[in-house]
Motif scaffolding. Structure first.
Motif, PDB file in Angstrom:
ATOM      1  N   THR A  72      29.882  47.553  -1.108  1.00 26.15           N
ATOM      2  CA  THR A  72      28.701  47.494  -1.964  1.00 26.15           C
ATOM      3  C   THR A  72      29.042  47.312  -3.445  1.00 26.15           C
ATOM      4  OG1 THR A  72      28.684  49.908  -2.125  1.00 26.15           O
ATOM      5  CG2 THR A  72      27.374  48.902  -0.368  1.00 26.15           C
ATOM      6  N   THR A  73      30.188  47.792  -3.870  1.00 24.83           N
ATOM      7  CA  THR A  73      30.557  47.684  -5.281  1.00 24.83           C
ATOM      8  C   THR A  73      31.351  46.413  -5.575  1.00 24.83           C
ATOM      9  OG1 THR A  73      32.521  49.028  -4.845  1.00 24.83           O
ATOM     10  CG2 THR A  73      30.530  50.172  -5.587  1.00 24.83           C
ATOM     11  N   LYS A  74      32.335  46.081  -4.717  1.00 25.46           N
ATOM     12  CA  LYS A  74      33.173  44.889  -4.897  1.00 25.46           C
ATOM     13  C   LYS A  74      33.786  44.864  -6.296  1.00 25.46           C
ATOM     14  CE  LYS A  74      30.542  42.148  -1.583  1.00 25.46           C
ATOM     15  NZ  LYS A  74      29.772  40.902  -1.354  1.00 25.46           N
ATOM     16  N   LEU A  75      34.486  45.935  -6.632  1.00 26.63           N
ATOM     17  CA  LEU A  75      35.037  46.068  -7.975  1.00 26.63           C
ATOM     18  C   LEU A  75      36.126  45.041  -8.257  1.00 26.63           C
ATOM     19  CD1 LEU A  75      35.287  49.970  -8.115  1.00 26.63           C
ATOM     20  CD2 LEU A  75      33.428  48.504  -8.935  1.00 26.63           C
ATOM     21  N   SER A  76      36.922  44.705  -7.273  1.00 24.27           N
ATOM     22  CA  SER A  76      38.016  43.752  -7.507  1.00 24.27           C
ATOM     23  C   SER A  76      37.536  42.315  -7.624  1.00 24.27           C
ATOM     24  CB  SER A  76      39.047  43.854  -6.377  1.00 24.27           C
ATOM     25  OG  SER A  76      38.453  43.540  -5.131  1.00 24.27           O
ATOM     26  N   GLN A  77      36.265  42.048  -7.289  1.00 23.35           N
ATOM     27  CA  GLN A  77      35.724  40.694  -7.342  1.00 23.35           C
ATOM     28  C   GLN A  77      34.667  40.529  -8.430  1.00 23.35           C
ATOM     29  OE1 GLN A  77      37.188  38.591  -5.185  1.00 23.35           O
ATOM     30  NE2 GLN A  77      38.310  40.259  -4.194  1.00 23.35           N
ATOM     31  N   THR A  78      34.568  41.491  -9.343  1.00 27.37           N
ATOM     32  CA  THR A  78      33.511  41.487 -10.358  1.00 27.37           C
ATOM     33  C   THR A  78      34.127  41.670 -11.727  1.00 27.37           C
ATOM     34  OG1 THR A  78      32.072  42.539  -8.728  1.00 27.37           O
ATOM     35  CG2 THR A  78      31.271  42.456 -10.984  1.00 27.37           C
ATOM     36  N   CYS A  79      33.509  41.034 -12.732  1.00 28.04           N
ATOM     37  CA  CYS A  79      33.943  41.160 -14.119  1.00 28.04           C
ATOM     38  C   CYS A  79      32.955  42.050 -14.881  1.00 28.04           C
ATOM     39  CB  CYS A  79      34.042  39.787 -14.779  1.00 28.04           C
ATOM     40  SG  CYS A  79      34.682  39.838 -16.480  1.00 28.04           S
ATOM     41  N   PHE A  80      33.314  42.437 -16.092  1.00 32.29           N
ATOM     42  CA  PHE A  80      32.437  43.269 -16.912  1.00 32.29           C
ATOM     43  C   PHE A  80      31.141  42.542 -17.274  1.00 32.29           C
ATOM     44  CE2 PHE A  80      36.425  45.467 -17.522  1.00 32.29           C
ATOM     45  CZ  PHE A  80      36.052  46.794 -17.595  1.00 32.29           C
ATOM     46  N   CYS A  81      31.213  41.241 -17.368  1.00 30.71           N
ATOM     47  CA  CYS A  81      30.018  40.477 -17.711  1.00 30.71           C
ATOM     48  C   CYS A  81      29.090  40.268 -16.524  1.00 30.71           C
ATOM     49  CB  CYS A  81      30.410  39.129 -18.303  1.00 30.71           C
ATOM     50  SG  CYS A  81      31.340  38.066 -17.172  1.00 30.71           S
ATOM     51  N   GLY A  82      29.491  40.675 -15.341  1.00 30.36           N
ATOM     52  CA  GLY A  82      28.668  40.511 -14.151  1.00 30.36           C
ATOM     53  C   GLY A  82      29.014  39.309 -13.322  1.00 30.36           C
ATOM     54  N   THR A  83      29.942  38.485 -13.762  1.00 26.67           N
ATOM     55  CA  THR A  83      30.316  37.282 -13.023  1.00 26.67           C
ATOM     56  C   THR A  83      31.203  37.657 -11.837  1.00 26.67           C
ATOM     57  OG1 THR A  83      30.244  36.035 -15.084  1.00 26.67           O
ATOM     58  CG2 THR A  83      31.367  35.002 -13.224  1.00 26.67           C
ATOM     59  N   LYS A  84      30.987  36.996 -10.711  1.00 30.08           N
ATOM     60  CA  LYS A  84      31.804  37.206  -9.524  1.00 30.08           C
ATOM     61  C   LYS A  84      33.078  36.367  -9.631  1.00 30.08           C
ATOM     62  CE  LYS A  84      28.773  39.914  -7.640  1.00 30.08           C
ATOM     63  NZ  LYS A  84      29.041  41.372  -7.500  1.00 30.08           N
ATOM     64  N   VAL A  85      34.201  37.044  -9.630  1.00 29.80           N
ATOM     65  CA  VAL A  85      35.502  36.378  -9.725  1.00 29.80           C
ATOM     66  C   VAL A  85      36.213  36.579  -8.393  1.00 29.80           C
ATOM     67  CG1 VAL A  85      37.649  36.170 -11.019  1.00 29.80           C
ATOM     68  CG2 VAL A  85      35.559  36.881 -12.190  1.00 29.80           C
ATOM     69  N   ALA A  86      36.192  35.554  -7.561  1.00 23.28           N
ATOM     70  CA  ALA A  86      36.779  35.655  -6.222  1.00 23.28           C
ATOM     71  C   ALA A  86      38.306  35.644  -6.323  1.00 23.28           C
ATOM     72  CB  ALA A  86      36.300  34.500  -5.347  1.00 23.28           C
ATOM     73  N   LYS A  87      38.930  36.580  -5.648  1.00 22.97           N
ATOM     74  CA  LYS A  87      40.387  36.700  -5.645  1.00 22.97           C
ATOM     75  C   LYS A  87      40.849  37.091  -4.254  1.00 22.97           C
ATOM     76  CE  LYS A  87      40.447  39.753  -9.023  1.00 22.97           C
ATOM     77  NZ  LYS A  87      39.074  39.643  -9.566  1.00 22.97           N
ATOM     78  N   THR A  88      42.016  36.611  -3.909  1.00 22.72           N
ATOM     79  CA  THR A  88      42.655  37.047  -2.671  1.00 22.72           C
ATOM     80  C   THR A  88      43.479  38.297  -2.940  1.00 22.72           C
ATOM     81  OG1 THR A  88      44.583  35.632  -3.058  1.00 22.72           O
ATOM     82  CG2 THR A  88      42.730  34.669  -1.849  1.00 22.72           C
ATOM     83  N   LEU A  89      44.044  38.858  -1.890  1.00 21.39           N
ATOM     84  CA  LEU A  89      44.853  40.066  -2.055  1.00 21.39           C
ATOM     85  C   LEU A  89      46.136  39.769  -2.821  1.00 21.39           C
ATOM     86  CD1 LEU A  89      44.949  43.068  -1.376  1.00 21.39           C
ATOM     87  CD2 LEU A  89      46.171  42.484   0.734  1.00 21.39           C
ATOM     88  N   ALA A  90      46.594  38.524  -2.775  1.00 25.24           N
ATOM     89  CA  ALA A  90      47.816  38.160  -3.495  1.00 25.24           C
ATOM     90  C   ALA A  90      47.579  37.935  -4.980  1.00 25.24           C
ATOM     91  CB  ALA A  90      48.428  36.898  -2.882  1.00 25.24           C
ATOM     92  N   ASP A  91      46.333  37.747  -5.403  1.00 23.68           N
ATOM     93  CA  ASP A  91      46.024  37.532  -6.820  1.00 23.68           C
ATOM     94  C   ASP A  91      45.935  38.889  -7.509  1.00 23.68           C
ATOM     95  OD1 ASP A  91      45.871  34.830  -6.290  1.00 23.68           O
ATOM     96  OD2 ASP A  91      43.704  34.879  -5.909  1.00 23.68           O
ATOM     97  N   ARG A  92      46.876  39.166  -8.393  1.00 22.44           N
ATOM     98  CA  ARG A  92      46.927  40.460  -9.076  1.00 22.44           C
ATOM     99  C   ARG A  92      46.437  40.384 -10.518  1.00 22.44           C
ATOM    100  NH1 ARG A  92      46.364  43.040  -5.079  1.00 22.44           N
ATOM    101  NH2 ARG A  92      46.544  44.852  -6.465  1.00 22.44           N
ATOM    102  N   ILE A  93      46.014  39.210 -10.975  1.00 21.74           N
ATOM    103  CA  ILE A  93      45.527  39.027 -12.339  1.00 21.74           C
ATOM    104  C   ILE A  93      44.045  38.678 -12.281  1.00 21.74           C
ATOM    105  CG2 ILE A  93      45.805  37.777 -14.502  1.00 21.74           C
ATOM    106  CD1 ILE A  93      48.152  39.563 -13.765  1.00 21.74           C
ATOM    107  N   HIS A  94      43.261  39.388 -13.089  1.00 21.44           N
ATOM    108  CA  HIS A  94      41.825  39.124 -13.203  1.00 21.44           C
ATOM    109  C   HIS A  94      41.603  38.185 -14.386  1.00 21.44           C
ATOM    110  CE1 HIS A  94      37.469  39.902 -13.288  1.00 21.44           C
ATOM    111  NE2 HIS A  94      37.610  39.961 -14.599  1.00 21.44           N
ATOM    112  N   ALA A  95      41.068  37.011 -14.119  1.00 24.05           N
ATOM    113  CA  ALA A  95      40.778  36.023 -15.154  1.00 24.05           C
ATOM    114  C   ALA A  95      39.358  35.509 -14.942  1.00 24.05           C
ATOM    115  CB  ALA A  95      41.784  34.873 -15.106  1.00 24.05           C
ATOM    116  N   CYS A  96      38.460  35.860 -15.865  1.00 25.49           N
ATOM    117  CA  CYS A  96      37.056  35.456 -15.778  1.00 25.49           C
ATOM    118  C   CYS A  96      36.873  34.133 -16.508  1.00 25.49           C
ATOM    119  CB  CYS A  96      36.156  36.537 -16.373  1.00 25.49           C
ATOM    120  SG  CYS A  96      34.389  36.159 -16.247  1.00 25.49           S
TER     121      CYS A  96
END
Length: 264
Positions: free
Chosen positions: A100-124
């Motif tokens: 319900t939260t999907k914290l690893s796929q969400t940015c502070f601005c609310g945009t959904k940033v899709a990442k796989t388990l191998a992606d360790r860097i968050h880039a919006c």
């Protein structure tokens, strides 16, 4: 087929002794893990407060992926220790569902940033925020609200509050959640740094000590007088060598009595 059940077998004294020793060793290791988890939980609660929220993860899935490697970290034991420490200090540890939260796929601005388990860097791509994936998820977890504290599936991410946090603390937030290593970080034990030299010495890298320590000279050992072809030194007098008629050139015999007396 065995003649009787295994529980009726007679165990040797050595087997019983080894079994007791293994039991003591496992108990000591478990007590050490409990103490390490307790001390870590105390530091976390003292720094972040007694009201914490963690992701509701199934530790059994982690063990299927990484196996016995998790015994060094014991995440389930640490989470239990954090919950116990929160209750002791008058707070409570809540669990939030990852579906319900999907914290690893969400940015502070609310945009959904899709990442796989191998992606360790968050880039919006919308706001340009870049940071470590785990750190960004932990920061977003502070903005999770639960309608029912006992039901992790009722957890929701407050996007409006997360966006306000980004607007107010954007420079500090970017520095805190950056994926770059911390200042003063040292390389792990057993690793070598193969970067280009910076201090003018070919063996020095940017993370290594730039102080040149001269290697002490090895003590000069006295040569063996029995060895042929040895040059004379101040500690060894000159010797004369004669050659046997039937011997080849490399094989020589010393006839100087002084050298033999000094060696004896």
């Amino acid at each position: 087929m065995p003649k009787q059940a295994y529980r009726h077998d007679t165990l040797s004294a050595g087997y019983r002794l080894n079994r007791v020793r293994l039991t003591e060793a496992f108990a000591t290791a478990a007590a050490a893990r409990d103490d390490r988890a307790r001390r870590t939980a105390e530091r976390i609660v003292a720094r972040h407060g007694a009201n914490l929220t963690v992701e509701d993860c199934d530790i059994r899935t982690w063990y299927r992926l990484w196996g016995k490697t998790l015994q060094a970290t014991t995440p389930g034991r640490l989470i239990t220790a954090i919950g116990r420490e929160c209750e002791k200090t008058g707070g409570r540890m809540l669990r939030a569902s990852t579906f319900t939260t999907k914290l690893s796929q969400t940015c502070f601005c609310g945009t959904k940033v899709a990442k796989t388990l191998a992606d360790r860097i968050h880039a919006c791509t919308s706001c340009g925020f870049i940071g470590d994936r785990d750190k960004v998820s932990a920061a977003l977890n502070a903005h999770v609200r639960l309608n029912d504290p006992d039901d992790p599936s009722t957890a929701r991410l407050d996007i409006v509050q997360a966006r306000h946090t980004q607007v107010l603390f954007e420079p500090a937030l970017q520095e805190a959640l950056s994926s770059q290593p911390q200042r003063g970080a040292r390389p792990a034990r057993g690793r070598t740094h193969a970067a280009a030299p910076t201090s003018g010495h070919p063996d020095h890298g940017p993370l290594l000590d730039t102080t040149h320590r001269p290697v002490p000279d090895k003590p000069r050992m006295r040569p063996d007088p029995r060895t042929s072809g040895t040059r004379p030194t101040s500690e060894q007098p000159a010797t004369r060598t004669t050659r046997h008629p039937g011997a080849s050139a490399p094989h020589r015999h010393r006839t100087d009595i002084t050298a033999l007396r000094d060696y004896s």
